[in-house]
Motif scaffolding. Structure first.
Motif, PDB file in Angstrom:
ATOM      1  N   TYR A   4       0.793  -1.212   0.000  1.00 40.93           N
ATOM      2  CA  TYR A   4       0.000   0.000   0.000  1.00 40.93           C
ATOM      3  C   TYR A   4       0.827   1.265   0.000  1.00 40.93           C
ATOM      4  CZ  TYR A   4      -3.217  -3.669   0.827  1.00 40.93           C
ATOM      5  OH  TYR A   4      -3.902  -4.840   0.694  1.00 40.93           O
ATOM      6  N   ARG A 245     -10.071  -5.071   3.109  1.00 39.01           N
ATOM      7  CA  ARG A 245      -9.381  -5.719   4.223  1.00 39.01           C
ATOM      8  C   ARG A 245      -9.934  -5.244   5.553  1.00 39.01           C
ATOM      9  NH1 ARG A 245      -5.760  -1.931   2.268  1.00 39.01           N
ATOM     10  NH2 ARG A 245      -4.422  -0.777   3.718  1.00 39.01           N
TER      11      ARG A 245
ATOM     12  N   PRO B   6      -3.225  -0.666  12.016  1.00 39.29           N
ATOM     13  CA  PRO B   6      -3.236  -2.133  12.030  1.00 39.29           C
ATOM     14  C   PRO B   6      -2.113  -2.635  12.935  1.00 39.29           C
ATOM     15  CG  PRO B   6      -2.627  -1.293   9.850  1.00 39.29           C
ATOM     16  CD  PRO B   6      -2.655  -0.133  10.779  1.00 39.29           C
ATOM     17  N   TYR B  41      -3.955  -9.379  12.656  1.00 39.11           N
ATOM     18  CA  TYR B  41      -3.804  -7.925  12.687  1.00 39.11           C
ATOM     19  C   TYR B  41      -5.193  -7.338  12.898  1.00 39.11           C
ATOM     20  CZ  TYR B  41       1.011  -7.921  11.056  1.00 39.11           C
ATOM     21  OH  TYR B  41       2.362  -8.092  10.964  1.00 39.11           O
ATOM     22  N   GLN B  51     -11.840  -3.878  13.984  1.00 39.86           N
ATOM     23  CA  GLN B  51     -11.976  -4.853  12.904  1.00 39.86           C
ATOM     24  C   GLN B  51     -10.733  -5.718  12.842  1.00 39.86           C
ATOM     25  OE1 GLN B  51     -14.052  -6.664  11.349  1.00 39.86           O
ATOM     26  NE2 GLN B  51     -14.999  -5.114  10.030  1.00 39.86           N
ATOM     27  N   VAL B  52     -10.936  -6.985  12.473  1.00 39.88           N
ATOM     28  CA  VAL B  52      -9.809  -7.859  12.169  1.00 39.88           C
ATOM     29  C   VAL B  52      -9.492  -7.657  10.693  1.00 39.88           C
ATOM     30  CG1 VAL B  52      -8.984 -10.236  12.036  1.00 39.88           C
ATOM     31  CG2 VAL B  52     -10.519  -9.554  13.892  1.00 39.88           C
ATOM     32  N   ILE B  53      -8.236  -7.482  10.389  1.00 41.73           N
ATOM     33  CA  ILE B  53      -7.852  -7.214   9.006  1.00 41.73           C
ATOM     34  C   ILE B  53      -7.864  -8.496   8.206  1.00 41.73           C
ATOM     35  CG2 ILE B  53      -6.016  -6.326   7.521  1.00 41.73           C
ATOM     36  CD1 ILE B  53      -5.552  -4.207   9.449  1.00 41.73           C
ATOM     37  N   ASP B  54      -8.515  -8.424   7.065  1.00 39.87           N
ATOM     38  CA  ASP B  54      -8.680  -9.595   6.196  1.00 39.87           C
ATOM     39  C   ASP B  54      -7.667  -9.505   5.066  1.00 39.87           C
ATOM     40  OD1 ASP B  54      -9.433 -11.556   4.441  1.00 39.87           O
ATOM     41  OD2 ASP B  54     -11.532 -10.932   4.308  1.00 39.87           O
ATOM     42  N   GLU B  55      -6.534 -10.134   5.268  1.00 37.84           N
ATOM     43  CA  GLU B  55      -5.482 -10.039   4.267  1.00 37.84           C
ATOM     44  C   GLU B  55      -5.875 -10.703   2.958  1.00 37.84           C
ATOM     45  OE1 GLU B  55      -2.972  -7.285   5.551  1.00 37.84           O
ATOM     46  OE2 GLU B  55      -2.924  -8.313   3.632  1.00 37.84           O
ATOM     47  N   ALA B  57      -8.836 -10.629   1.503  1.00 36.90           N
ATOM     48  CA  ALA B  57      -9.584  -9.620   0.734  1.00 36.90           C
ATOM     49  C   ALA B  57      -8.623  -8.611   0.136  1.00 36.90           C
ATOM     50  CB  ALA B  57     -10.600  -8.921   1.631  1.00 36.90           C
ATOM     51  N   ALA B  58      -7.616  -8.266   0.903  1.00 43.35           N
ATOM     52  CA  ALA B  58      -6.628  -7.302   0.431  1.00 43.35           C
ATOM     53  C   ALA B  58      -5.902  -7.856  -0.778  1.00 43.35           C
ATOM     54  CB  ALA B  58      -5.641  -7.011   1.543  1.00 43.35           C
ATOM     55  N   ALA B  59      -5.485  -9.108  -0.684  1.00 42.29           N
ATOM     56  CA  ALA B  59      -4.741  -9.719  -1.785  1.00 42.29           C
ATOM     57  C   ALA B  59      -5.581  -9.750  -3.054  1.00 42.29           C
ATOM     58  CB  ALA B  59      -4.290 -11.120  -1.392  1.00 42.29           C
ATOM     59  N   ILE B  61      -8.047  -7.778  -4.048  1.00 42.84           N
ATOM     60  CA  ILE B  61      -8.263  -6.502  -4.730  1.00 42.84           C
ATOM     61  C   ILE B  61      -6.990  -6.058  -5.422  1.00 42.84           C
ATOM     62  CG2 ILE B  61      -7.704  -4.743  -2.973  1.00 42.84           C
ATOM     63  CD1 ILE B  61     -10.331  -3.446  -3.635  1.00 42.84           C
ATOM     64  N   PHE B  62      -5.882  -6.416  -4.825  1.00 43.58           N
ATOM     65  CA  PHE B  62      -4.611  -6.074  -5.412  1.00 43.58           C
ATOM     66  C   PHE B  62      -4.377  -6.817  -6.716  1.00 43.58           C
ATOM     67  CE2 PHE B  62      -0.836  -3.802  -5.054  1.00 43.58           C
ATOM     68  CZ  PHE B  62      -1.134  -2.845  -4.104  1.00 43.58           C
ATOM     69  N   TRP B  65      -6.414  -5.352  -9.443  1.00 42.35           N
ATOM     70  CA  TRP B  65      -5.858  -4.125  -9.998  1.00 42.35           C
ATOM     71  C   TRP B  65      -4.641  -4.401 -10.858  1.00 42.35           C
ATOM     72  CZ3 TRP B  65      -1.226  -1.579  -9.618  1.00 42.35           C
ATOM     73  CH2 TRP B  65      -1.209  -0.399 -10.369  1.00 42.35           C
ATOM     74  N   GLU B  66      -3.785  -5.305 -10.418  1.00 43.73           N
ATOM     75  CA  GLU B  66      -2.572  -5.605 -11.174  1.00 43.73           C
ATOM     76  C   GLU B  66      -2.902  -6.195 -12.539  1.00 43.73           C
ATOM     77  OE1 GLU B  66      -0.325  -7.761  -8.260  1.00 43.73           O
ATOM     78  OE2 GLU B  66       0.990  -6.042  -7.938  1.00 43.73           O
TER      79      GLU B  66
END
Lengths: 373, 73
Positions: A4, A245, B6, B41, B51-55, B57-59, B61-62, B65-66
């Protein structure tokens, strides 16, 4: 958390945004933290030809009315122990700020958490402790939990001054009054973490505007702006979650339940926007014993702002900070005339530090060694 | 104000979690994130995990985009 802040990703996103832009579109960002990050990272300036990022009423300290500030200062002047988030300390009331009251011997303490105020009240039964409850939906659940704790501990010496505000009604007011002439919104990631994406879907459904919920790293913001401009280019109208996230569809139910167990919506006065229906939080009847206004007979009265101060117009996105005649002349971070310059998330403070065009980062005090960013 | 960091959970005792903040530890209230586990995290705001971070979900969206960026090249 690595990607990020990745500079390559940021550069690629900026490139794409410039390629796609036909003419600059106006997007309102409604989160104080976004305001600062967008200025500090240079995103605002870098996107100028493609997207105009206009700051809105997203700084909870900034939108606290002058009347509320005066009431808080009054409480601090009465020998009570007042706990506050740091940003409120230097906000100028009509005569005084919490800081000047403290300088004269008032017991004003910085709170990192409302739990700090409860702990103090529990350990010092002879003191009457008041917590100044400022903040949006991100903060209110924690205050509700602190209230529950105070009740469980049987504390008779703890109250709060309720000054919380809600984001969705403010957005509706801006749009209903046609204040915000924008083509879309960048939405606050942590308010959304609590209230959920669905609580913001009305922007698309009722107003036909696209919006993107964004996180707080530079790539988060750029990805959200990129998605927004893509929606605008395609005529797509939706509220998209670009911070999955942290943000879920329904938000954090436990946090919302806690908040609504202690608080109910009330009309509230916002600096700059005036009265907005159902946009604030009042303590519910069964929590009224914990309301500092009732216990000490203090309430917010209409109070004029400093002559020349345009915080209100800045908060509505009507003008940029430099349009205020006080900006950087009379009003600086060292000598703030209004909350937008005081708050670490205020638009004026962000513009003073990062948007003054000479490439110099004046640092958090605004008076640090000037040097290229 | 919306500042929420986080932070990794190091240990949990009841509703209190010890988190790592840049090498230092700090205690926060995790009553709003009962599903949080040691090693997760969480987003901390004003002393509370929200909130618990949802890695995962992060991956996702990344990656999306890529792919989109790669398609433009």
């Amino acid at each position: 958390m690595q990607p990020y802040n990745n500079k390559d990703h940021a550069r690629q996103l900026l490139e794409r945004l410039h390629q796609e832009a036909v003419r600059p579109v106006a997007v309102m960002e409604v989160c104080g933290t976004h305001t600062v990050v967008i200025s500090r990272t240079g995103i605002r300036a870098a996107l100028r030809d493609a997207v105009t990022l206009v700051s809105g009423p997203g700084c909870p300290v900034c939108v606290t009315s002058q009347g509320d500030v005066d009431a808080m200062v009054e409480l601090a002047s009465r020998g009570l122990t007042v706990y506050t988030f740091g940003d409120m300390m230097r906000v100028p009331g009509t005569a005084d700020s919490l800081e000047t009251v403290r300088a004269r011997g008032g017991r004003v303490r910085l709170a990192y958490s409302p739990a700090d105020a409860v702990a103090h009240a529990a350990s010092r039964p002879a003191e009457q402790v008041v917590f100044l409850a400022v903040g949006f939906e991100t903060t209110a659940p924690g205050v509700a939990l602190a209230l529950r704790q105070a009740r469980d501990l049987g504390l008779g010496n703890f109250t709060v001054y309720p000054a919380h505000k809600l984001i969705p009604p403010a957005l509706r007011a801006l749009l209903d009054r046609e204040e915000a002439k924008v083509a879309g919104f960048l939405l606050p990631g942590h308010v959304s973490t609590v209230i959920g994406r669905q609580a913001l879907s009305f922007l698309a459904r009722d107003y036909g505007l696209p919006a993107a919920i964004a996180g707080f790293e530079s790539v988060d913001i750029l990805m959200a702006v990129d998605r927004l401009t893509e929606m605008m280019a395609r005529g797509e109208v939706a509220v998209v979650n670009m911070y999955p996230r942290a943000v879920r569809e329904e938000g954090n139910r436990l946090a919302l339940d806690a908040m609504w167990s202690c608080f109910e919506p009330c009309d509230a006065s916002w600096r700059g926007l005036g009265a907005i229906a159902a946009s604030g939080l009042n303590l519910r009847d069964r929590w009224r014993d914990f309301d500092a206004r009732c216990r000490y007979g203090v309430s917010a009265r209409e109070a004029p702002v400093r002559a020349g101060c345009r915080c209100g117009d800045v908060l509505r996105g009507k003008v940029l900070p430099p349009a205020c005649t006080l900006f950087a002349q009379v009003c600086t971070p060292a000598r703030p005339q209004g909350p937008c310059m005081v708050s670490s998330e205020g638009a004026c403070a962000a513009y003073f530090r990062y948007e003054r065009g000479d490439g110099c980062d004046r640092g958090p005090e605004g008076s640090g060694d000037a040097g290229p960013r | 104000m919306c500042l929420a960091i986080p932070s990794k959970i190091l240990s949990i005792r009841g509703h209190t979690a010890e988190i790592d903040v840049g090498g230092n530890t700090k205690e926060v209230n995790i009553i709003l994130t009962p599903e949080a586990k040691v090693g997760d995290y969480v987003l901390i705001h004003a002393g509370f995990a929200i909130q618990v971070i949802d890695e995962q979900a992060a991956a996702e969206i990344f990656e999306a985009w890529e792919e989109a960026y790669a398609a433009l090249q």
